[in-house]
Design an enzyme around this catalytic site. Sequence first.
Site, PDB file in Angstrom:
ATOM      1  N   GLU D 121      55.407 -11.456  -6.696  1.00  0.00           N
ATOM      2  CA  GLU D 121      55.798  -9.978  -6.019  1.00  0.00           C
ATOM      3  C   GLU D 121      56.189 -10.432  -4.559  1.00  0.00           C
ATOM      4  O   GLU D 121      55.452 -10.715  -3.938  1.00  0.00           O
ATOM      5  CB  GLU D 121      54.362  -9.274  -6.079  1.00  0.00           C
ATOM      6  CG  GLU D 121      53.824  -9.052  -7.416  1.00  0.00           C
ATOM      7  CD  GLU D 121      54.860  -8.397  -8.634  1.00  0.00           C
ATOM      8  OE1 GLU D 121      55.149  -7.147  -8.225  1.00  0.00           O
ATOM      9  OE2 GLU D 121      54.859  -9.161  -9.420  1.00  0.00           O
ATOM     10  N   LYS D 252      33.410 -11.578 -14.823  1.00  0.00           N
ATOM     11  CA  LYS D 252      34.622 -11.244 -15.442  1.00  0.00           C
ATOM     12  C   LYS D 252      34.844  -9.641 -15.271  1.00  0.00           C
ATOM     13  O   LYS D 252      35.697  -9.133 -16.113  1.00  0.00           O
ATOM     14  CB  LYS D 252      35.180 -11.672 -16.466  1.00  0.00           C
ATOM     15  CG  LYS D 252      34.793 -13.040 -17.138  1.00  0.00           C
ATOM     16  CD  LYS D 252      35.759 -13.901 -16.282  1.00  0.00           C
ATOM     17  CE  LYS D 252      35.389 -15.352 -16.843  1.00  0.00           C
ATOM     18  NZ  LYS D 252      35.518 -16.511 -15.794  1.00  0.00           N
ATOM     19  N   ASP D 326      39.551 -19.980 -11.135  1.00  0.00           N
ATOM     20  CA  ASP D 326      39.718 -18.773 -12.203  1.00  0.00           C
ATOM     21  C   ASP D 326      40.346 -17.660 -11.827  1.00  0.00           C
ATOM     22  O   ASP D 326      39.598 -16.855 -11.323  1.00  0.00           O
ATOM     23  CB  ASP D 326      38.352 -18.735 -12.731  1.00  0.00           C
ATOM     24  CG  ASP D 326      38.277 -18.128 -14.115  1.00  0.00           C
ATOM     25  OD1 ASP D 326      39.106 -17.637 -14.426  1.00  0.00           O
ATOM     26  OD2 ASP D 326      37.275 -18.233 -14.957  1.00  0.00           O
ATOM     27  N   HIS D 417      58.687  -2.729   1.016  1.00  0.00           N
ATOM     28  CA  HIS D 417      58.975  -3.080  -0.103  1.00  0.00           C
ATOM     29  C   HIS D 417      60.624  -2.940  -0.432  1.00  0.00           C
ATOM     30  O   HIS D 417      61.050  -3.786  -1.495  1.00  0.00           O
ATOM     31  CB  HIS D 417      58.070  -2.071  -0.893  1.00  0.00           C
ATOM     32  CG  HIS D 417      56.645  -2.788  -1.109  1.00  0.00           C
ATOM     33  ND1 HIS D 417      55.909  -2.360  -0.084  1.00  0.00           N
ATOM     34  CD2 HIS D 417      56.193  -3.453  -2.262  1.00  0.00           C
ATOM     35  CE1 HIS D 417      54.592  -3.012  -0.370  1.00  0.00           C
ATOM     36  NE2 HIS D 417      54.872  -3.762  -1.639  1.00  0.00           N
TER      37      HIS D 417
END
Lengths: 424, 424, 424, 424
Positions: D121, D252, D326, D417
Amino acid sequence: MPDSDETFKPDWTTLPPPSTPAGGENPAEKNSRPNGQKNIPTEEVPSVEGTRRRLDFLQSTLQKYPAFLAGTARFSEPSTLEGNIENYIGMAQVPTGIIGPLRVIGNDAQGDFYVPLATTEGALVASYQRGAKACSLAGGVTSVCLAEGVQRSPLFKFNDLRYLMEFLAWALGQVGTFEEITRQQSRYARLESVKTNIEGNHLILTFEYHTGDAAGQNMVTLCTDAICQYILAEAPVKPEFWFIEGNYSGDKKATALSFSNVRGKKVTAEIELPQVLVSDLLKTTPEAIAQYWRSSTLGTIQSGAIGAQGHYANGLAALFIATGQDVTCVSEAAVGITRMEVTHDGNLYASVTLPNLIVGTVGGGTSLPTQRECLELLDCYGAGKAKKLAEICGATVLAGELSIAAALSAGHFTSAHQKYGRKK
Amino acid sequence: MPDSDETFKPDWTTLPPPSTPAGGENPAEKNSRPNGQKNIPTEEVPSVEGTRRRLDFLQSTLQKYPAFLAGTARFSEPSTLEGNIENYIGMAQVPTGIIGPLRVIGNDAQGDFYVPLATTEGALVASYQRGAKACSLAGGVTSVCLAEGVQRSPLFKFNDLRYLMEFLAWALGQVGTFEEITRQQSRYARLESVKTNIEGNHLILTFEYHTGDAAGQNMVTLCTDAICQYILAEAPVKPEFWFIEGNYSGDKKATALSFSNVRGKKVTAEIELPQVLVSDLLKTTPEAIAQYWRSSTLGTIQSGAIGAQGHYANGLAALFIATGQDVTCVSEAAVGITRMEVTHDGNLYASVTLPNLIVGTVGGGTSLPTQRECLELLDCYGAGKAKKLAEICGATVLAGELSIAAALSAGHFTSAHQKYGRKK
Amino acid sequence: MPDSDETFKPDWTTLPPPSTPAGGENPAEKNSRPNGQKNIPTEEVPSVEGTRRRLDFLQSTLQKYPAFLAGTARFSEPSTLEGNIENYIGMAQVPTGIIGPLRVIGNDAQGDFYVPLATTEGALVASYQRGAKACSLAGGVTSVCLAEGVQRSPLFKFNDLRYLMEFLAWALGQVGTFEEITRQQSRYARLESVKTNIEGNHLILTFEYHTGDAAGQNMVTLCTDAICQYILAEAPVKPEFWFIEGNYSGDKKATALSFSNVRGKKVTAEIELPQVLVSDLLKTTPEAIAQYWRSSTLGTIQSGAIGAQGHYANGLAALFIATGQDVTCVSEAAVGITRMEVTHDGNLYASVTLPNLIVGTVGGGTSLPTQRECLELLDCYGAGKAKKLAEICGATVLAGELSIAAALSAGHFTSAHQKYGRKK
Amino acid sequence: MPDSDETFKPDWTTLPPPSTPAGGENPAEKNSRPNGQKNIPTEEVPSVEGTRRRLDFLQSTLQKYPAFLAGTARFSEPSTLEGNIENYIGMAQVPTGIIGPLRVIGNDAQGDFYVPLATTEGALVASYQRGAKACSLAGGVTSVCLAEGVQRSPLFKFNDLRYLMEFLAWALGQVGTFEEITRQQSRYARLESVKTNIEGNHLILTFEYHTGDAAGQNMVTLCTDAICQYILAEAPVKPEFWFIEGNYSGDKKATALSFSNVRGKKVTAEIELPQVLVSDLLKTTPEAIAQYWRSSTLGTIQSGAIGAQGHYANGLAALFIATGQDVTCVSEAAVGITRMEVTHDGNLYASVTLPNLIVGTVGGGTSLPTQRECLELLDCYGAGKAKKLAEICGATVLAGELSIAAALSAGHFTSAHQKYGRKK
């Protein structure tokens, strides 16, 4: 005694004359403020004389005397409670105080209000009184009812997603019929929208209604049930089973849906308190309150609360008990957002936003004896008054938020509870 | 009339004799169940006669007559309300019904209870009555108070994190002193733990107390304030400022902290309802209720609620108003988890878990006239009774969850509200 | 090597021929199932030979060879990374495995897919492979993209509520102009709705767009900025200040708005697994899985999670890294609801619902070398493929939920991690 | 090439010599700041030359050359991926940029760091670079690891509450044995606490461990499983069934438990930025940033987010991919609280708090080629480094929050952006 035509209508014509102290001076008048606001005679420890002074004040100022509340009229016809209670054994009595004036500048609520609060918790009324005084001296709270709507969310379960989609395609073509069914069920209800929510083979259809001046939970249940009966009879695909409420509408619980929706009425209220008022009356500074707000908002976030506010529930529960609202709905109505900031001019800007104000001025407990009297004190009894009541709720809540934030920022919270909140 | 020694003590000795029908049969006895449970005489539309029958039943069964509630005793001494209300103007009156028997098998609550519920919402009492009947016929609700604790969470802000850490290291060494300060402040409070929460230069210290049989919010405020005064005087590093409550304790609001903590009392209650009872009395099946539970739990999750339950707030608000609890705390107490499953034997297992039951049997509104009477009906007035009251709350809530789930799963929810919930 | 015309286009024409074992038997064919599904050659411990077998399988089955992924093509032109990275120093390499076939029955995704998953966590790929196998043998996952939309939520602050209301009244009359501005800014963006959110003197306007096949976050920023510039220039009342994003849109975070909205794509996927498949392949029973689901859903609720699911993040992060999605969006995409129930026939019904799938098949990282290859393996590269990719995501996530629920319900979770998840 | 003893150890001794421009001037040196900080040579559009300059800078400054990342070493031994991946087909390649210096003042992390960020990104690296520059020029971020712990939460279901209580009483007496079992299972794990959570006949026991320098999820699974096997064998009352994880531990997923617990590491980081730095470098003012923070925090609250932050997920996902963490855990790690305030002196105080930083420097993906290199760049590879890595994460996240808040408050978010985030 309730007359025969209108149950529990307080009989204003038979009021006792207001007591006038020797010399003919009305004590309330002494407390008039330059802006014409008349102060309720306050009192920390209830006395017979003080109670009488406040009742006289209401009589002289509002031309209303709450006889059932005051105990001069007595309730004696249980049958008039039909639809409010089963297995009736009597009346729980909750001490009720009054604050005011609370000046409100709303679309529907405009003027100085004296707000009845029923509670057993010391310091509550005194705290809201202090906030109301600050708000009124600052010119009054701008309080606006922004939106209205009450939902029912039936859930339909299908054999699989394909059936669900076929059913949904049909249902979305029936909205006109749903509106017609709604009109047949109720003079007051108006179906505003139907939203869909799919989760596997579960479909929730959320029907949102305008419910006039009733809180409306029963009304929306009846209308939605009628719609569902039509659906079940006519749909080309039938659900395996369905429930009138999939526990999605937020009924009787705090939910995070609050801020993207309305439930009942959505009200926002704001005020700018001059710096001098904050220091003289609230004994703190705009900066200290703003600091408290910032810090405590982060405390709230860490607690996993929904929204961020101080103690909306205190004012709302007390006002709901007094005015015959469904007190249970405090669980959802007490969700909101409080903001407190220093303005460019060094004043204090404060606002509250309540997206879930479930209130009504007809139906439910609103016509019971003391409840009706309390609504009458606010000129909020009956048709055409629900938005007005909601705006008063918003202003009351703001008064309470200011008072507690002031106490906490100044370190007076504990002493206030020591003073007011302990049985002697 | 309250006697002079103990305010508002119902005068059981001056009760009117129970009315006995011709032939000497006590109508309550007719309703005795094989297991010795005595049914309250139920009634949908309140009548003078029915009300009297229920009051007689309470007199004959419990040897208690709630005279203030029934209207035969009248409140007349406002000064006894000191610490409960300011700016007093009178008593709001809330219709009160009674359900029972509700058989409870708890650590502190054991036996058959008749639970007073104050509400203006039709169908509520009837619904809880139906649930209570099912539970009692099944042998009673196991309801256990698992934990107790009330918190205050002062927030301290420092110049930077280094100062905070230095302050914290000192404070954590003072816990013994904090305990001693607590003992000096209150006979009842006992400091149980001190937890820390750091966010940048903000430190929240959460003091958790055991508060005896009081709800305890004022008690923990006073103790924590005393501790903070000590801290401010003695700490080697001073905060820039501090507040007695950082809005982290969950006071007066639903928070997600609920399930990893206790606030007030944590109660869990469970029951196994035989299949035949579900079909005969609740008019549905264990499978249908379990299906409703699964589907509606997902509806709840999607609404962004905290926990997952049906309408805890209904029973809790009604019980809190009746018994002089802080009704405001419904906002936090109504958070919980309901579960309903089919057992291996085809019966229905149901449980409720309430981690935030803020209740007390001393202090607050507990000694007011009707409030005390209602506590007395439950044998929950005064010292040593708070856990018992909490277990009764848990059982009541379970009864209500079963009743509404049965109604919703069977499609009777709407008709119940049509029958009970509308003014005629 | 990337050719010069189209950056990174895998050169399918120059693939090495598939390796064929002696005897001419294609090992993949051995694994063909009766329903025509071809099994990927699985392998727990990566080997050169096994890796080659899988690449050969992809070549023979899909006629595609991911040369950059396999290391036979090398990236060498940093300038092609413009718009993806600054201060570039090289390529992080993440091990990538593949599962399949995963049979999907969607609106846009139909057929057997081989899904690449990039992860460093052992057992993840094996677990999803097991779930995919079960789903495919059961006939495939029904996965449907239900809705699309991406939001920007600029916040405007006014002097007071009155100004805000005046501004808002004007703005709501400009929606046609806002749509026109959107068309001028982007060929792909389409303004779908404008929603309002008032909190005191704060106004959030949420602009929701359809963004074609791009994930769309940049697109909606640019369009919303252009709209805001118009607003600021033309509005009769100016805000004190404004921000392009009031942190309300849910960008890069899990929010409870998820279930009443869509963010990106909303997908629901379901399957019914025959009992025998659950016992033979997943080594457990539908009842045990349903029990696990019920119990663990309550665990999730108690943890204060948003939604209720097992480990969506595992599959999504792995698929997002592999296919050039914005991995950051796992924070919002991993919110959802899983359901597992026993059907009337004793089979297992399972579904997943993902309301926040931010995925795209054009723009962002989709055209980078290995990312494009992975999208090509799914036939999801380029225009017209975003909904297809979303449906594959839904099916993959369902496979993963089934596998972990099976492992946990059967007590195999730990042994699987012992087997796969430890470096030897 | 990885040597034979330690897999993938970058061979620092065979590094190419740093390229030195004509005249012997090291371009990095040109960018030295008065305080000794050495600026990474920045570049918006990646070029071969710019990439080389940054690699040279790392070589000269850190004496480290990430050969696998740079593409000069190539991975070729799939078998070394055992425990990281199944069904391996190759390496996904994620563009990686670097920011720095980021000066950190922590307990474990002290000095100037160059932080690798892997992302697709555009604008992300540039934004974090800007924030890092501001922080470093202000003297560095104070970042402290406050607490550590990883949980497993097995769930046990009993026939009824009585059995549960009997089981629990026994289990709470076995904590010493549980600790011993933990020691037998793992050299690194240390059982820190056992917490209980009762919901009807469900019992969740939460075992919290210290896991050394590993992220630890597998470790806690294995230890808890061993404990549960002991429990099942020895408990006087057996559960009907049990699961190793009741979905309560927060694994998670974002949960509201975050702020009362730790999961992984809890880090808080803070900085005070002088007013002049905010205006000169960040092109805005402390007041504007503080205003943005207040307004956007309320936006976040309304969205139903957990915590309140801007875009933690951006920095964390990029750092996690680069360093072999992770990545899935971004779903929980990205929960936190950002605060931004104006100080008495008119400067900007900013802090971030991350309660769920699941990171490790041994195990998982940490020893893979590029992942290890990136950890080495931070001097965070191997034993004894996990808290250091956590503190760097905290500082990086703070840099990112400052940069985005500055951009949003100044109206530069969109143009950034447009500049960085669009493929040309």
